[in-house]
Design a protein around this motif. Structure first.
Motif, short mmCIF file in Angstrom:
data_model
loop_
_atom_site.label_atom_id
_atom_site.label_comp_id
_atom_site.label_asym_id
_atom_site.label_seq_id
_atom_site.Cartn_x
_atom_site.Cartn_y
_atom_site.Cartn_z
N ILE A 6 0.84 -1.19 0.00
CA ILE A 6 0.00 0.00 0.00
C ILE A 6 0.88 1.25 0.00
N ALA A 7 0.63 2.12 -0.95
CA ALA A 7 1.32 3.40 -1.03
C ALA A 7 0.42 4.46 -0.43
N ILE A 17 -2.92 3.98 -2.91
CA ILE A 17 -2.84 2.94 -3.94
C ILE A 17 -2.58 1.62 -3.23
N VAL A 18 -3.43 0.64 -3.51
CA VAL A 18 -3.32 -0.67 -2.87
C VAL A 18 -3.22 -1.74 -3.95
N THR A 174 -0.12 -2.85 -15.07
CA THR A 174 1.23 -2.86 -14.48
C THR A 174 1.16 -3.19 -13.00
N LEU A 175 0.18 -2.63 -12.30
CA LEU A 175 0.03 -2.91 -10.87
C LEU A 175 -0.34 -4.38 -10.64
N MET A 222 -7.43 2.44 -5.95
CA MET A 222 -6.78 3.73 -6.16
C MET A 222 -7.75 4.84 -5.78
N ARG A 223 -7.37 5.63 -4.80
CA ARG A 223 -8.16 6.80 -4.41
C ARG A 223 -7.45 8.04 -4.95
N SER A 224 -8.17 8.83 -5.74
CA SER A 224 -7.54 9.99 -6.36
C SER A 224 -7.62 11.21 -5.46
#
Length: 253
Positions: A6-7, A17-18, A174-175, A222-224
């Motif tokens: 998790i970023a 970002i998970v 890619t993720l 992904m949370r923007s």
């Protein structure tokens, strides 16, 4: 889940970002990710045996995911389903810190687990084995079937892959491919978690293929920074080939 990277507050456009893999026996029934009618406002897959889930997001942007802590000696047949914790974490209106403290007080009701929960303002990790709830600093964190940021080979591989992906605009495929690596770790790097050596080898890769058991799905959250959430669940057959995908995007309520 069995592997999460998790970023948190590391990308200018995506504060959360998970990437996560769910590993499970293939004969355990599960429903693909969908919007639940009850409780409403939850997007998640569903464990059709225990009734809960392993990872989910709420309409209000909450996120939660859980890993089991691997220690066969500590498992009890009468424990509550750990998947219920994710449902509650993703659908309640408490702060992440307050909910984490509540879960610490209830941890003896469940077999050992780690829980991640974010309310959008904070990211909290609960470790039932240590009885601690941590508010995490910005960074890239990993969680497998031990404590937060334990440097197991697959956790380190997931961290490196996610850190590299953060250098550009994150791409869903890619993720996903970060967690498709099925190479086992060398024996010298294997942990000792109480399972036979042959299983330690099979469980050491990011993407698992074992008799009757393996990576069932890969999830991306992904949370923007502008208030949108994207949730992707890529599902896999027993041979690792694709078995469908859910891709949902929505404005955070």
């Amino acid at each position: 889940m069995c592997l999460i990277a998790i970023a948190w507050q590391q990308h200018p456009d995506y504060p959360l970002i998970v990437i996560a893999n769910r590993d499970e026996f293939f004969d355990r029934p599960a429903a693909p990710a969908h919007w639940w009618p009850d409780p409403p406002g939850l997007l998640a897959g569903r464990d059709l045996r225990g009734g809960g889930t392993w990872l989910g997001v709420g309409r209000d942007g909450r996120f939660a995911a859980l890993t089991n802590y691997r220690d066969p000696k500590q498992n009890r047949a009468d424990a509550r389903s750990r998947g219920d914790l994710v449902v509650r974490a993703a659908t309640n209106d408490q702060s992440a810190a307050a909910f984490g403290a509540q879960v610490v007080a209830e941890r003896e009701d469940y077999n050992p687990f780690n829980l991640l929960v974010s309310d959008g303002d904070a990211l909290v990790a609960v470790e039932s084995v240590t009885g601690q709830s941590h508010t995490l600093p910005p960074g890239v964190h990993t969680l497998s079937n031990h404590l937060l940021d334990t440097p197991w080979p697959k956790a380190l591989a997931a961290r490196r892959g996610l850190e590299a992906a953060l250098r550009t605009e994150p791409d869903i495929d890619t993720l996903i491919n970060i967690l498709r690596d099925d190479r086992p770790a060398p024996d010298a790097a294997l942990p000792d978690t109480g399972v036979p050596l042959a299983w330690e080898r099979m469980l050491s890769s990011c993407f698992i293929r074992a008799p009757g058991y393996g990576t069932r799905c890969t999830s991306i959250v992904m949370r923007s920074a502008t208030g949108q959430m994207r949730f992707v669940e890529a599902r896999w057959h027993t041979d690792g080939s694709p078995d469908g995908r859910t891709d949902e995007q929505f404005d955070i309520a």
